[in-house]
Design a protein around this motif. Structure first.
Motif, mmCIF file in Angstrom:
data_model
loop_
_atom_site.group_PDB
_atom_site.id
_atom_site.type_symbol
_atom_site.label_atom_id
_atom_site.label_comp_id
_atom_site.label_asym_id
_atom_site.label_seq_id
_atom_site.Cartn_x
_atom_site.Cartn_y
_atom_site.Cartn_z
ATOM 1 N N LEU A 113 0.845 -1.193 0.000
ATOM 2 C CA LEU A 113 0.000 0.000 0.000
ATOM 3 C C LEU A 113 0.881 1.244 0.000
ATOM 4 O O LEU A 113 1.935 1.268 0.659
ATOM 5 N N PHE A 114 0.435 2.292 -0.688
ATOM 6 C CA PHE A 114 1.134 3.567 -0.705
ATOM 7 C C PHE A 114 0.163 4.652 -0.242
ATOM 8 O O PHE A 114 -0.915 4.817 -0.835
ATOM 9 N N ALA A 115 0.524 5.372 0.804
ATOM 10 C CA ALA A 115 -0.299 6.463 1.320
ATOM 11 C C ALA A 115 0.177 7.760 0.694
ATOM 12 O O ALA A 115 1.225 8.302 1.061
ATOM 13 N N LEU A 116 -0.569 8.280 -0.276
ATOM 14 C CA LEU A 116 -0.204 9.501 -0.985
ATOM 15 C C LEU A 116 -1.152 10.617 -0.566
ATOM 16 O O LEU A 116 -2.292 10.700 -1.035
ATOM 17 N N GLY A 117 -0.689 11.467 0.332
ATOM 18 C CA GLY A 117 -1.543 12.545 0.814
ATOM 19 C C GLY A 117 -1.070 13.077 2.147
ATOM 20 O O GLY A 117 0.099 12.908 2.534
ATOM 21 N N GLY A 118 -1.993 13.693 2.871
ATOM 22 C CA GLY A 118 -1.674 14.262 4.165
ATOM 23 C C GLY A 118 -1.883 13.280 5.297
ATOM 24 O O GLY A 118 -1.931 12.061 5.103
ATOM 25 N N GLY A 119 -2.039 13.830 6.504
ATOM 26 C CA GLY A 119 -2.132 12.990 7.692
ATOM 27 C C GLY A 119 -3.330 12.066 7.710
ATOM 28 O O GLY A 119 -3.242 10.929 8.197
ATOM 29 N N VAL A 120 -4.462 12.523 7.185
ATOM 30 C CA VAL A 120 -5.659 11.679 7.165
ATOM 31 C C VAL A 120 -5.428 10.445 6.303
ATOM 32 O O VAL A 120 -5.700 9.306 6.715
ATOM 33 N N ILE A 121 -4.896 10.644 5.108
ATOM 34 C CA ILE A 121 -4.612 9.516 4.215
ATOM 35 C C ILE A 121 -3.558 8.600 4.816
ATOM 36 O O ILE A 121 -3.679 7.368 4.774
ATOM 37 N N GLY A 122 -2.523 9.180 5.385
ATOM 38 C CA GLY A 122 -1.474 8.363 5.997
ATOM 39 C C GLY A 122 -1.974 7.527 7.143
ATOM 40 O O GLY A 122 -1.654 6.331 7.247
ATOM 41 N N ASP A 123 -2.780 8.119 8.010
ATOM 42 C CA ASP A 123 -3.326 7.380 9.152
ATOM 43 C C ASP A 123 -4.240 6.252 8.708
ATOM 44 O O ASP A 123 -4.173 5.128 9.218
ATOM 45 N N MET A 124 -5.127 6.539 7.749
ATOM 46 C CA MET A 124 -6.080 5.516 7.310
ATOM 47 C C MET A 124 -5.401 4.402 6.519
ATOM 48 O O MET A 124 -5.722 3.225 6.690
ATOM 49 N N THR A 125 -4.458 4.767 5.657
ATOM 50 C CA THR A 125 -3.754 3.749 4.881
ATOM 51 C C THR A 125 -2.936 2.849 5.783
ATOM 52 O O THR A 125 -2.915 1.622 5.616
ATOM 53 N N GLY A 126 -2.261 3.447 6.755
ATOM 54 C CA GLY A 126 -1.483 2.648 7.693
ATOM 55 C C GLY A 126 -2.342 1.707 8.510
ATOM 56 O O GLY A 126 -1.976 0.549 8.751
ATOM 57 N N GLY A 155 4.688 5.401 12.933
ATOM 58 C CA GLY A 155 3.825 4.236 12.931
ATOM 59 C C GLY A 155 2.508 4.353 13.663
ATOM 60 O O GLY A 155 1.846 3.347 13.896
ATOM 61 N N LYS A 156 2.090 5.567 14.009
ATOM 62 C CA LYS A 156 0.751 5.720 14.580
ATOM 63 C C LYS A 156 -0.271 5.738 13.446
ATOM 64 O O LYS A 156 -0.174 6.557 12.529
ATOM 65 N N THR A 157 -1.236 4.843 13.502
ATOM 66 C CA THR A 157 -2.281 4.781 12.482
ATOM 67 C C THR A 157 -3.629 4.745 13.184
ATOM 68 O O THR A 157 -3.746 4.156 14.262
ATOM 69 N N ALA A 158 -4.648 5.349 12.578
ATOM 70 C CA ALA A 158 -5.934 5.394 13.282
ATOM 71 C C ALA A 158 -7.021 6.014 12.418
ATOM 72 O O ALA A 158 -6.749 6.662 11.406
ATOM 73 N N VAL A 159 -8.261 5.829 12.876
ATOM 74 C CA VAL A 159 -9.402 6.599 12.392
ATOM 75 C C VAL A 159 -10.111 7.186 13.610
ATOM 76 O O VAL A 159 -9.909 6.748 14.745
ATOM 77 N N ASN A 160 -10.932 8.180 13.344
ATOM 78 C CA ASN A 160 -11.662 8.842 14.425
ATOM 79 C C ASN A 160 -12.937 8.085 14.779
ATOM 80 O O ASN A 160 -13.480 7.312 13.981
ATOM 81 N N HIS A 161 -13.429 8.366 15.972
ATOM 82 C CA HIS A 161 -14.704 7.850 16.458
ATOM 83 C C HIS A 161 -15.488 9.047 16.988
ATOM 84 O O HIS A 161 -14.877 10.031 17.436
ATOM 85 N N PRO A 162 -16.813 9.027 16.946
ATOM 86 C CA PRO A 162 -17.558 10.170 17.476
ATOM 87 C C PRO A 162 -17.176 10.552 18.906
ATOM 88 O O PRO A 162 -17.304 11.720 19.292
#
Length: 379
Positions: A113-126, A155-162
């Protein structure tokens, strides 16, 4: 818990390699202009039948084809997943779009996988890489200043939760980080300022010489001067590399990198994800954390004023928003208790224990309430 990382002189070249030493999970951060025009930037990656680029609607038209051209000789099949842009899309539903694509394209455990973008893309791709088939390789290709100096590294990867920012995630290291400084030329001024927040934070928590350098070179950084950006990105990555190498999973020292983030994450969640950029919230959060440090007797008023002035010069907000009309301070405290650094409901703040030193510790609710009230009313 104070830092003990030696300072280094300013860079003499816009190109650099910073090594993250994590044993078998070690990798390099390559920093230079023009990396996406050179296929050699990705030398050393494992061979695989399939590569998948994850990007967004803003970055794809700018740099998607450049990355595909770089990778064309390495992977027989290259697919691109284009996600909507913005922090408000950093959630489980959007993450499933990535999983759906990986399954549809027949990806296996060797796919990259390649994360091409900012922090949101990097976190979600990771995070997708960490989860798919229990872990597949991925590469960070950050295109924003904030991602190059902070979120793509460590190496911190994540998505948000409400209930809070980055509550769902994993520690999962990339194979490589490729920071092409040329991509910053298309960054809007607001995004450039957001990235400066994550650069500024490294001064108060560790390197006051670097803070002084930022103060002197701030206009050049905001104007996109390549030499200034090269040094800022390199020095930021060096500090983060040392901290991550000593504490990969944030058991202690690494928590200092969250200076300004406890208040900042509360701002992001309180006003709604995407309303404030992450760097804007961190910038304001640093002013709030410095103010709390002063009221605990750790720094003087001059230090707080110096930091506030720099944050404001960087084009970042220094007045916190009101997020609840009935009980603003109580809502901030509620959101901060959901922060990942909290322990048993006790909020633990990253504070400045004298210029260039950071400490993680709790503070009395009454004192925190007073800081919130004054920072929301200031200005």
């Amino acid at each position: 818990m104070s830092t003990a990382i030696p300072s280094v002189p300013a860079a003499t070249s816009p190109s650099a390699t910073v090594h993250i030493d994590l044993g078998e999970r070690s990798y390099d951060i390559t920093i230079a202009a023009g990396l996406l025009a050179d296929p050699a930037s990705f030398d050393g990656l494992p061979r695989a039948a399939v590569a998948v680029i994850v990007t967004n609607t803003t970055v794809e038209p700018l740099y998607g084809q450049r990355l595909r051209d770089c990778l064309a000789g390495r992977f027989p099949a290259i697919h691109t997943v284009v996600l909507p842009d913005g922090e408000d899309h950093k959630d489980w539903n959007t993450l499933n779009t990535v999983f759906d694509a990986l399954a549809a394209h027949g990806c296996d455990r060797k796919s990259v996988l390649f994360a091409l973008g900012g922090g949101v893309i990097g976190d979600m791709t990771g995070f997708a890489a960490a989860c798919f088939m229990r872990g597949i390789p991925f590469v960070q290709v950050p295109t924003t200043l904030l991602a190059q100096v902070d979120s793509s590294v460590g190496g911190k990867t994540a998505v948000n939760h409400p209930a809070g920012k980055n509550l769902l995630g994993a520690f999962y290291q990339p194979l490589q980080v490729v920071c092409d400084l040329s991509t910053l030329a298309t960054l809007p001024p607001r995004e450039m300022s957001a990235g400066l927040a994550e650069i500024i934070k490294y001064g108060p928590i560790h390197d006051m010489d670097f803070l002084a350098w930022i103060e002197t070179n701030l206009e050049a950084l905001r104007a996109g001067d390549t030499a200034a950006l090269a040094h800022a990105v390199r020095r930021s990555c060096e500090i983060k590399a040392e901290v991550v190498g000593a504490d990969e999973r944030e058991a202690g020292l690494r928590a200092i990198l969250n200076f300004g983030h406890t208040f900042g994450h509360a701002i992001e969640a309180g006003v709604g994800f995407g309303v404030w950029l992450h760097g804007e919230a961190v910038g304001c959060g640093m002013v709030m954390a410095a103010t709390l440090s002063q009221r605990l007797g750790l720094v003087d008023a001059a230090f707080v004023a110096r930091l506030r002035t720099l944050v404001e010069r960087a084009g970042l907000p220094v007045v916190a928003p009101r997020i609840d009309a009935a009980d603003n301070e109580g809502r901030y405290l509620e959101l901060m208790r959901g922060d990942k650094k909290s322990e048993g409901g006790e909020i633990r703040f990253v504070l400045i224990d004298g210029p260039g030193r950071a400490v993680v510790r709790p503070a009395p609710d009454a004192l925190v309430r007073s800081v919130i009230a004054d920072c929301c009313a200031a200005g």
